[in-house]
Design an enzyme around this catalytic site. Structure first.
Site, short mmCIF file in Angstrom:
data_model
loop_
_atom_site.label_atom_id
_atom_site.label_comp_id
_atom_site.label_asym_id
_atom_site.label_seq_id
_atom_site.Cartn_x
_atom_site.Cartn_y
_atom_site.Cartn_z
N SER A 7 -20.69 -36.74 -8.50
CA SER A 7 -20.89 -35.76 -9.56
C SER A 7 -22.00 -36.24 -10.49
O SER A 7 -21.87 -37.24 -11.19
CB SER A 7 -19.60 -35.57 -10.36
OG SER A 7 -19.88 -34.79 -11.51
N HIS A 30 -22.67 -33.06 -6.18
CA HIS A 30 -21.81 -32.16 -6.95
C HIS A 30 -22.48 -31.87 -8.29
O HIS A 30 -22.77 -32.78 -9.07
CB HIS A 30 -20.44 -32.84 -7.15
CG HIS A 30 -19.41 -31.97 -7.77
ND1 HIS A 30 -18.69 -31.01 -7.07
CD2 HIS A 30 -18.96 -31.90 -9.04
CE1 HIS A 30 -17.84 -30.41 -7.88
NE2 HIS A 30 -17.99 -30.92 -9.09
N ASP A 32 -22.10 -29.87 -11.76
CA ASP A 32 -21.13 -29.22 -12.65
C ASP A 32 -21.84 -28.32 -13.65
O ASP A 32 -22.65 -28.80 -14.45
CB ASP A 32 -20.34 -30.29 -13.42
CG ASP A 32 -19.34 -31.00 -12.54
OD1 ASP A 32 -18.52 -30.31 -11.90
OD2 ASP A 32 -19.37 -32.25 -12.49
N MET A 34 -21.31 -25.88 -16.83
CA MET A 34 -20.32 -25.55 -17.87
C MET A 34 -20.95 -24.67 -18.94
O MET A 34 -22.08 -24.95 -19.37
CB MET A 34 -19.82 -26.84 -18.53
CG MET A 34 -19.24 -27.84 -17.55
SD MET A 34 -18.55 -29.26 -18.44
CE MET A 34 -18.18 -30.35 -17.06
N HIS A 63 -20.41 -26.37 -8.77
CA HIS A 63 -19.08 -26.08 -9.31
C HIS A 63 -19.26 -25.28 -10.60
O HIS A 63 -19.67 -25.83 -11.63
CB HIS A 63 -18.38 -27.44 -9.56
CG HIS A 63 -17.05 -27.35 -10.21
ND1 HIS A 63 -16.38 -28.46 -10.69
CD2 HIS A 63 -16.22 -26.29 -10.46
CE1 HIS A 63 -15.22 -28.09 -11.20
NE2 HIS A 63 -15.11 -26.78 -11.07
N MET A 65 -18.10 -23.74 -13.72
CA MET A 65 -17.05 -23.68 -14.75
C MET A 65 -17.55 -22.74 -15.83
O MET A 65 -17.87 -23.15 -16.97
CB MET A 65 -16.78 -25.09 -15.30
CG MET A 65 -16.00 -25.95 -14.32
SD MET A 65 -16.07 -27.70 -14.73
CE MET A 65 -17.62 -28.12 -13.96
N MET A 134 -8.61 -29.18 -8.55
CA MET A 134 -8.94 -30.05 -9.70
C MET A 134 -7.82 -31.05 -9.94
O MET A 134 -6.64 -30.68 -9.96
CB MET A 134 -9.15 -29.22 -10.98
CG MET A 134 -10.38 -28.33 -11.00
SD MET A 134 -11.95 -29.18 -10.72
CE MET A 134 -12.00 -30.33 -12.09
N ASP A 172 -11.37 -33.21 -7.28
CA ASP A 172 -12.38 -33.47 -8.31
C ASP A 172 -11.70 -33.89 -9.60
O ASP A 172 -10.92 -33.12 -10.17
CB ASP A 172 -13.20 -32.18 -8.52
CG ASP A 172 -14.31 -32.33 -9.54
OD1 ASP A 172 -14.58 -33.46 -10.00
OD2 ASP A 172 -14.93 -31.30 -9.90
C1 DX5 Z 1 -14.96 -32.18 -14.59
C2 DX5 Z 1 -15.97 -32.06 -13.50
C3 DX5 Z 1 -15.99 -33.21 -12.56
C4 DX5 Z 1 -16.37 -34.53 -13.20
C5 DX5 Z 1 -15.88 -35.65 -12.33
O1 DX5 Z 1 -14.92 -31.00 -15.29
O2 DX5 Z 1 -15.73 -30.91 -12.73
O3 DX5 Z 1 -16.83 -32.93 -11.45
O4 DX5 Z 1 -17.75 -34.65 -13.38
O5 DX5 Z 1 -16.14 -36.86 -12.96
P1 DX5 Z 1 -15.14 -38.12 -12.83
O6 DX5 Z 1 -15.19 -38.53 -11.39
O7 DX5 Z 1 -15.74 -39.11 -13.76
O8 DX5 Z 1 -13.79 -37.65 -13.24
ZN ZN Z 2 -16.79 -30.71 -10.79
#
Ligand code: DX5
Ligand code: ZN
Length: 213
Positions: A7, A30, A32, A34, A63, A65, A134, A172
């Site tokens: 990630s 990956h 993320d 947000m 991903h 969010m 998750m 994740d």
């Molecule tokens: C959380 C993200 C994850 C996060 C994982 O909202 O979706 O992908 O970056 O990071 P670690 O492995 O540090 O929990």
């Molecule tokens: Zn993620």
């Protein structure tokens, strides 16, 4: 085959290209996204994803969010995403989102939060490339893995097998070399890892350790 998806949220954004080069053993990157509404944090966007796509051949696992994923699917597809995952808890028609992702020639996935039952994805399984389970409340990296969520992975893997499907299960949140074998034993085959990869001095060694080699 176990696939590892570092990630990038845990990477050094000021040196993103170097960080990407440091995880050459990765199967996916990956990414993320947000929006500060679906989750209480902001991270990356279409232009960041496009910039990442330009400097690597490793497929991007995006991903989303975000509260209205349907409005951004085409943009992330154009930015070079290979897999696009949408939260079942977001404000959208999941069937339409899946169809849109496929129409863009990309691989669709649905995501369930730690407290969302697997029932949320069951009607769509036949249409999916992946289900993301998750193991933390989304929004932040560096949290502790909720290993109770591995039970959902186990139940989901059983149903996928019974239906004769080959849907991937991704986990994740807080995944480390210590808990990865439990996730794999439960039936996960794609592991996201932020802190445990980017916090390691040798990122590729950390990826290999997650894979169990
Ligand atoms: C959380 C993200 C994850 C996060 C994982 O909202 O979706 O992908 O970056 O990071 P670690 O492995 O540090 O929990
Ligand atoms: Zn993620």
């Amino acid at each position: 085959m176990i696939r590892i998806a570092p990630s990038l949220l845990a990477s050094d954004f000021a040196n993103l290209q170097k960080e990407i080069e440091s995880v050459s053993h990765a199967d996916f990157l990956h990414v993320d996204i947000m929006d500060g509404v679906f989750v209480p944090n902001l991270a990356m966007g279409v232009s960041t994803a496009a910039a990442i796509g330009k400097v690597t051949k490793i497929p991007m696992d995006v991903h989303l969010m975000i509260i209205r994923p349907q409005n951004y699917i085409e943009a992330f597809a154009k930015a070079g995403a290979e897999i696009i995952t949408v939260h079942t808890e977001s404000d959208c028609d999941l069937g339409e989102c899946i169809a849109k992702i496929k129409a863009c020639g990309k691989k669709p996935g649905l995501v369930i939060n730690p407290d969302t039952p697997i029932d949320a994805v069951l009607p769509y399984l036949e249409e999916l490339y992946m289900v993301l389970v998750m193991t933390v409340q989304p929004g932040f990296g560096g949290q502790k893995c909720r290993e109770d969520c591995f039970e959902k992975v186990r139940a989901l893997r059983k149903i996928i097998t019974e239906r004769g499907l080959s849907v991937h299960i991704e986990v994740d949140g807080g995944i480390t070399a210590e808990n990865a074998p439990k996730a794999i034993a439960a039936g996960a085959d794609v592991l996201v890892a932020g802190s445990s990869v980017f916090g390691a001095p040798d990122r590729n060694a950390a990826i290999d350790a997650l894979r169990g080699i």
